[in-house]
Write a protein that holds these residues in place. Structure first.
Motif, mmCIF file in Angstrom:
data_model
loop_
_atom_site.group_PDB
_atom_site.id
_atom_site.type_symbol
_atom_site.label_atom_id
_atom_site.label_comp_id
_atom_site.label_asym_id
_atom_site.label_seq_id
_atom_site.Cartn_x
_atom_site.Cartn_y
_atom_site.Cartn_z
ATOM 1 N N THR A 298 -3.322 -3.315 -7.240
ATOM 2 C CA THR A 298 -4.312 -2.288 -7.548
ATOM 3 C C THR A 298 -3.168 -0.846 -7.282
ATOM 4 O O THR A 298 -4.010 0.140 -6.102
ATOM 5 C CB THR A 298 -5.012 -2.919 -6.655
ATOM 6 N N ASP A 299 -1.474 -0.988 -6.817
ATOM 7 C CA ASP A 299 -0.731 0.536 -6.295
ATOM 8 C C ASP A 299 -1.142 1.277 -6.759
ATOM 9 O O ASP A 299 -0.166 2.265 -6.526
ATOM 10 C CB ASP A 299 0.294 -0.369 -5.609
ATOM 11 N N GLY A 300 -1.522 1.612 -8.160
ATOM 12 C CA GLY A 300 -1.116 2.942 -8.622
ATOM 13 C C GLY A 300 -0.476 3.256 -9.504
ATOM 14 O O GLY A 300 0.403 3.881 -9.539
ATOM 15 N N GLN B 283 -3.839 5.897 -1.770
ATOM 16 C CA GLN B 283 -5.215 4.881 -1.473
ATOM 17 C C GLN B 283 -5.897 5.433 -0.603
ATOM 18 O O GLN B 283 -5.594 6.162 0.397
ATOM 19 C CB GLN B 283 -4.500 3.470 -1.244
ATOM 20 N N ASN C 107 -8.748 -3.961 -0.960
ATOM 21 C CA ASN C 107 -7.310 -4.089 -2.261
ATOM 22 C C ASN C 107 -7.132 -2.400 -2.450
ATOM 23 O O ASN C 107 -5.822 -2.474 -3.350
ATOM 24 C CB ASN C 107 -7.937 -4.701 -2.899
ATOM 25 N N ARG C 108 -7.264 -1.369 -1.619
ATOM 26 C CA ARG C 108 -6.708 -0.495 -2.003
ATOM 27 C C ARG C 108 -6.375 0.491 -0.660
ATOM 28 O O ARG C 108 -6.782 1.785 -0.254
ATOM 29 C CB ARG C 108 -7.325 0.441 -2.584
ATOM 30 N N GLY D 204 0.421 -1.309 -0.327
ATOM 31 C CA GLY D 204 -0.443 0.068 0.044
ATOM 32 C C GLY D 204 0.394 0.954 0.034
ATOM 33 O O GLY D 204 2.471 1.251 0.379
ATOM 34 N N THR E 104 -3.519 -4.553 -0.569
ATOM 35 C CA THR E 104 -3.129 -3.422 -1.420
ATOM 36 C C THR E 104 -2.011 -4.522 -2.310
ATOM 37 O O THR E 104 -1.217 -4.796 -1.628
ATOM 38 C CB THR E 104 -2.617 -2.277 -1.758
#
Length: 215
Positions: free
Chosen positions: A194-196, A150, A155-156, A146, A190
């Motif tokens: 999904t962590d961008g 977030q 998951n974020r 993460g 995360t």
């Protein structure tokens, strides 16, 4: 890399001197472990010997399951000497099985698992002490993915370990940490998907700098 059951050695330590904790080593595997005593200390040595024999192209680690490390590191040093950690190739320690943002929610206990510089320094000092006492480097495993961008939904979840570690690689290397393995221990956390893109971008940027020398 082989890391035998992470929590097991912590449970062994809770029972006392590993040489006095009964376990079958030579008794169940006289072919490979005939010379080992039938104790938890003998079992740990037996596992390392078997890794050397049957998987010679791997490295085998000893997991630092020191649940009391924050106030009793000397006991951990003694316990791992008795377990024979010096016979392994590296030590392993897990940072956190879940994101700090997940732990911070009241439904999950409302506890604070975010790192301050002081918390990070204490953890790195523990890793360094163990590495120097055993004479082996440390690999950090189960580092949450993460980041603070977030939104603390499924998951974020937020965390700060990725950014802190990549931002302090000199301190990481100075603690004799030779590897960082990222990934959560529970499915709601995360992930790299999904962590961008944070972990990938940090990794690429770090690679492009040439890295940090191990110590």
């Amino acid at each position: 890399m082989i890391d035998p059951e992470p929590d097991f050695w912590g449970y062994v330590r809770s029972l006392g001197d590993p040489h006095q904790v009964p376990a079958q080593a030579s008794g169940t595997n006289p072919t490979d472990c005939r010379s080992q005593e039938n104790s938890a200390a003998g079992l740990s040595r037996c596992l390392v010997d078997m890794a050397r024999k049957y998987a010679p192209n791997t490295a085998v680690g000893m997991h630092l399951s020191c649940f009391d490390w924050e106030y009793n590191t000397p006991a951990c040093v003694k316990g791992y000497a008795n377990l024979g950690a010096q016979n392994a190739d590296f030590l392993v320690s897990d940072v956190s099985d879940r994101d700090a943002g997940w732990y911070a929610e009241s439904a999950h206990g409302g506890s604070d698992h975010f790192w301050t510089d002081q918390k990070a320094a204490a953890a790195l000092q523990f890793y360094k002490t163990m590495a120097e006492s055993v004479g082996k480097p440390v690999v950090l495993w189960q580092i949450p993915v993460g980041n603070m961008a977030q939104n603390n939904t499924l998951n974020r979840y937020k965390d700060d370990k990725v950014d802190w570690l990549f931002g302090h690689m000199d301190q990481v290397a100075n603690a004799h940490i030779a590897g960082l393995l990222f990934g959560a221990g529970q499915q709601e956390q995360t992930s790299i998907e999904t962590d961008g893109g944070n972990l990938i971008s940090k990794t690429i940027a770090y690679h492009n700098t040439g890295g940090t020398a191990l110590k």
